[in-house]
Write a protein that holds these residues in place. Structure first.
Motif: not given
Length: 64
Positions: A28-34, A39-40, A59-60
């Motif tokens: 949805e956000r076009q991100e890779l999440i760590s 971090l995104a 964020d939390g």
């Protein structure tokens, strides 16, 4: 203009540049999440931008 889709098979070869841990894909956000680093990393035009300076702080709510 449509956004190029991220190749999910690429995710298997990518690791977080900060923690060297695994990443998850947020379509949805076009991100890779760590989650470990909090971090995104953005994906722009189908290319993951794996630079800490370009990453968004999670964020939390995003880490759960």
């Amino acid at each position: 203009m449509s956004v190029p889709e991220f190749d999910r098979h690429m995710l298997e070869g990518l690791i977080c540049p900060v923690t060297q841990g695994t990443l998850s894909y947020d379509a949805e956000r076009q991100e890779l999440i760590s989650k470990a680093a909090g971090l995104a990393f953005p994906i722009r035009d189908g290319i993951p931008i794996m630079l800490e300076d370009e990453a968004r702080l999670l964020d939390g709510d995003a880490t759960s």
